[in-house]
Design a protein around this motif. Structure first.
Motif, PDB file in Angstrom:
ATOM      1  N   LEU A 283       0.809  -1.217   0.000  1.00  9.86           N
ATOM      2  CA  LEU A 283       0.000   0.000   0.000  1.00  9.86           C
ATOM      3  C   LEU A 283       0.844   1.269   0.000  1.00  9.86           C
ATOM      4  CD1 LEU A 283      -2.657  -1.131   2.626  1.00  9.86           C
ATOM      5  CD2 LEU A 283      -2.872  -1.135   0.138  1.00  9.86           C
ATOM      6  N   GLY A 284       0.285   2.320  -0.598  1.00 12.39           N
ATOM      7  CA  GLY A 284       0.879   3.649  -0.528  1.00 12.39           C
ATOM      8  C   GLY A 284       1.726   4.043  -1.716  1.00 12.39           C
ATOM      9  N   PHE A 285       1.957   3.102  -2.640  1.00 16.09           N
ATOM     10  CA  PHE A 285       2.794   3.430  -3.794  1.00 16.09           C
ATOM     11  C   PHE A 285       2.469   2.506  -4.964  1.00 16.09           C
ATOM     12  CE2 PHE A 285       4.986   0.055  -1.665  1.00 16.09           C
ATOM     13  CZ  PHE A 285       5.739  -0.621  -2.603  1.00 16.09           C
ATOM     14  N   ASP A 286       2.938   2.937  -6.137  1.00 16.82           N
ATOM     15  CA  ASP A 286       2.770   2.149  -7.356  1.00 16.82           C
ATOM     16  C   ASP A 286       4.103   2.139  -8.074  1.00 16.82           C
ATOM     17  OD1 ASP A 286       1.271   0.683  -9.317  1.00 16.82           O
ATOM     18  OD2 ASP A 286       1.249   2.495 -10.557  1.00 16.82           O
ATOM     19  N   THR A 287       4.485   0.991  -8.590  1.00 15.24           N
ATOM     20  CA  THR A 287       5.714   0.881  -9.368  1.00 15.24           C
ATOM     21  C   THR A 287       5.359   0.512 -10.809  1.00 15.24           C
ATOM     22  OG1 THR A 287       5.996  -1.441  -8.737  1.00 15.24           O
ATOM     23  CG2 THR A 287       7.140   0.217  -7.385  1.00 15.24           C
TER      24      THR A 287
ATOM     25  N   LEU B 130       4.833  -2.874   4.030  1.00 16.35           N
ATOM     26  CA  LEU B 130       6.099  -3.539   4.313  1.00 16.35           C
ATOM     27  C   LEU B 130       7.034  -2.529   4.965  1.00 16.35           C
ATOM     28  CD1 LEU B 130       7.706  -6.189   4.032  1.00 16.35           C
ATOM     29  CD2 LEU B 130       8.547  -5.309   1.837  1.00 16.35           C
ATOM     30  N   LEU B 131       7.474  -2.857   6.158  1.00 18.27           N
ATOM     31  CA  LEU B 131       8.391  -1.991   6.899  1.00 18.27           C
ATOM     32  C   LEU B 131       9.792  -2.580   6.871  1.00 18.27           C
ATOM     33  CD1 LEU B 131       6.144  -1.411  10.047  1.00 18.27           C
ATOM     34  CD2 LEU B 131       6.367   0.085   8.056  1.00 18.27           C
ATOM     35  N   SER B 132      10.791  -1.717   6.692  1.00 23.40           N
ATOM     36  CA  SER B 132      12.196  -2.107   6.758  1.00 23.40           C
ATOM     37  C   SER B 132      12.862  -1.214   7.799  1.00 23.40           C
ATOM     38  CB  SER B 132      12.861  -1.902   5.399  1.00 23.40           C
ATOM     39  OG  SER B 132      14.252  -2.115   5.498  1.00 23.40           O
ATOM     40  N   HIS B 133      13.360  -1.812   8.844  1.00 23.30           N
ATOM     41  CA  HIS B 133      13.940  -1.054   9.962  1.00 23.30           C
ATOM     42  C   HIS B 133      12.938  -0.034  10.486  1.00 23.30           C
ATOM     43  CE1 HIS B 133      17.628  -3.090   9.091  1.00 23.30           C
ATOM     44  NE2 HIS B 133      17.805  -2.476   7.946  1.00 23.30           N
ATOM     45  N   GLY B 134      11.645  -0.385  10.472  1.00 17.19           N
ATOM     46  CA  GLY B 134      10.590   0.478  10.980  1.00 17.19           C
ATOM     47  C   GLY B 134      10.101   1.537  10.002  1.00 17.19           C
ATOM     48  N   LYS B 135      10.697   1.612   8.805  1.00 24.74           N
ATOM     49  CA  LYS B 135      10.317   2.618   7.801  1.00 24.74           C
ATOM     50  C   LYS B 135       9.537   1.940   6.676  1.00 24.74           C
ATOM     51  CE  LYS B 135      12.385   5.941   4.571  1.00 24.74           C
ATOM     52  NZ  LYS B 135      13.651   6.462   4.023  1.00 24.74           N
TER      53      LYS B 135
ATOM     54  N   LYS C  13       7.956   4.778   1.159  1.00 27.25           N
ATOM     55  CA  LYS C  13       8.695   6.040   1.249  1.00 27.25           C
ATOM     56  C   LYS C  13      10.074   5.906   0.599  1.00 27.25           C
ATOM     57  CE  LYS C  13      10.089   9.640   4.381  1.00 27.25           C
ATOM     58  NZ  LYS C  13      10.078  10.254   5.654  1.00 27.25           N
ATOM     59  N   THR C  14      10.748   4.792   0.857  1.00 25.63           N
ATOM     60  CA  THR C  14      12.076   4.570   0.289  1.00 25.63           C
ATOM     61  C   THR C  14      12.022   4.529  -1.234  1.00 25.63           C
ATOM     62  OG1 THR C  14      12.743   3.317   2.249  1.00 25.63           O
ATOM     63  CG2 THR C  14      14.043   2.972   0.250  1.00 25.63           C
ATOM     64  N   LEU C  15      11.105   3.735  -1.788  1.00 22.34           N
ATOM     65  CA  LEU C  15      11.030   3.597  -3.244  1.00 22.34           C
ATOM     66  C   LEU C  15      10.589   4.897  -3.918  1.00 22.34           C
ATOM     67  CD1 LEU C  15       9.572  -0.013  -3.518  1.00 22.34           C
ATOM     68  CD2 LEU C  15      11.925   0.725  -3.925  1.00 22.34           C
ATOM     69  N   ILE C  16       9.710   5.642  -3.279  1.00 24.14           N
ATOM     70  CA  ILE C  16       9.283   6.934  -3.830  1.00 24.14           C
ATOM     71  C   ILE C  16      10.453   7.920  -3.811  1.00 24.14           C
ATOM     72  CG2 ILE C  16       7.801   8.947  -3.432  1.00 24.14           C
ATOM     73  CD1 ILE C  16       5.659   6.886  -2.422  1.00 24.14           C
ATOM     74  N   GLU C  17      11.166   7.980  -2.683  1.00 21.90           N
ATOM     75  CA  GLU C  17      12.320   8.892  -2.566  1.00 21.90           C
ATOM     76  C   GLU C  17      13.387   8.576  -3.606  1.00 21.90           C
ATOM     77  OE1 GLU C  17      13.575   8.357   1.494  1.00 21.90           O
ATOM     78  OE2 GLU C  17      12.100   9.788   2.258  1.00 21.90           O
ATOM     79  N   GLU C  18      13.540   7.305  -3.949  1.00 27.34           N
ATOM     80  CA  GLU C  18      14.564   6.893  -4.911  1.00 27.34           C
ATOM     81  C   GLU C  18      14.085   6.987  -6.364  1.00 27.34           C
ATOM     82  OE1 GLU C  18      16.011   3.053  -3.652  1.00 27.34           O
ATOM     83  OE2 GLU C  18      16.695   3.849  -1.731  1.00 27.34           O
ATOM     84  N   GLY C  19      12.859   7.473  -6.581  1.00 26.41           N
ATOM     85  CA  GLY C  19      12.332   7.646  -7.923  1.00 26.41           C
ATOM     86  C   GLY C  19      11.897   6.354  -8.607  1.00 26.41           C
ATOM     87  N   LEU C  20      11.742   5.291  -7.834  1.00 27.23           N
ATOM     88  CA  LEU C  20      11.349   3.998  -8.389  1.00 27.23           C
ATOM     89  C   LEU C  20       9.854   3.731  -8.259  1.00 27.23           C
ATOM     90  CD1 LEU C  20      14.346   1.949  -6.956  1.00 27.23           C
ATOM     91  CD2 LEU C  20      14.043   2.753  -9.317  1.00 27.23           C
TER      92      LEU C  20
END
Length: 160
Positions: A61-65, A125-130, A134-141
């Motif tokens: 949830l929260g993003f689309d690739t 899906l959380l990685s180290h609590g994040k 957010k990670t994939l969006i920040e990285e432009g993926l």
């Protein structure tokens, strides 16, 4: 003297009740919407926004690739989709992940069917609590993809 002891006893009981109520509220807030959590060793990447755990597919949830393979609309989308999938695989392999199942945003009675997320369940899906969104969006993926009620926005075109 006995009156003073009784007043202290009543205060202690009320403090206990307040602490218990706060603990209950905290637990309810922390678990709101959460159906189930799964350990990282049972999570496998299907694509950039889909994973498998315990024989169930989950739409994250929260993003689309971007789509990959025959579902991609152009070579650029396929390439970016493969990068998103590879990055999600790296995140899962790094460990310390937690899959938290949530109710899907679908019409009532359709969750788990082909008319609701192609039969996939929904999770964060959380990685180290994040949140990995957010990670994939920040990285432009990935791009943000937030559903409201029973409706989801139209997916963006990844081809230029």
């Amino acid at each position: 003297m006995q009156s003073k002891i009784l007043q202290i006893d009543v205060r202690l009981r009320w403090n206990f009740v307040r602490i218990a109520a706060l603990a209950l509220c905290s637990w309810m807030i922390a678990s709101c919407g959460v159906v189930h959590s799964k350990p990282s060793q049972s999570v496998f990447v299907i694509d950039g926004d889909t994973v498998q755990s315990d024989h169930h597919h989950y739409r994250l949830l929260g993003f689309d690739t971007p789509e990959v393979g025959p579902r991609a609309h152009c070579a650029e989308e396929d390439a970016l989709g493969k990068r998103a999938s590879a990055r999600l695989h790296e995140i899962v392999e790094a460990g310390e992940i937690k899959l938290v199942e949530h109710p899907c945003t679908c019409l009532p009675g359709t969750e788990g069917t082909s008319t609701c997320n192609y039969g996939r369940r929904c999770a964060v899906l959380l990685s180290h609590g994040k949140d990995v969104a957010k990670t994939l969006i920040e990285e432009g993926l990935a791009r943000p993809y937030i559903c409201d009620g029973e409706h989801c926005p139209q997916r963006s075109d990844w081809c230029h």
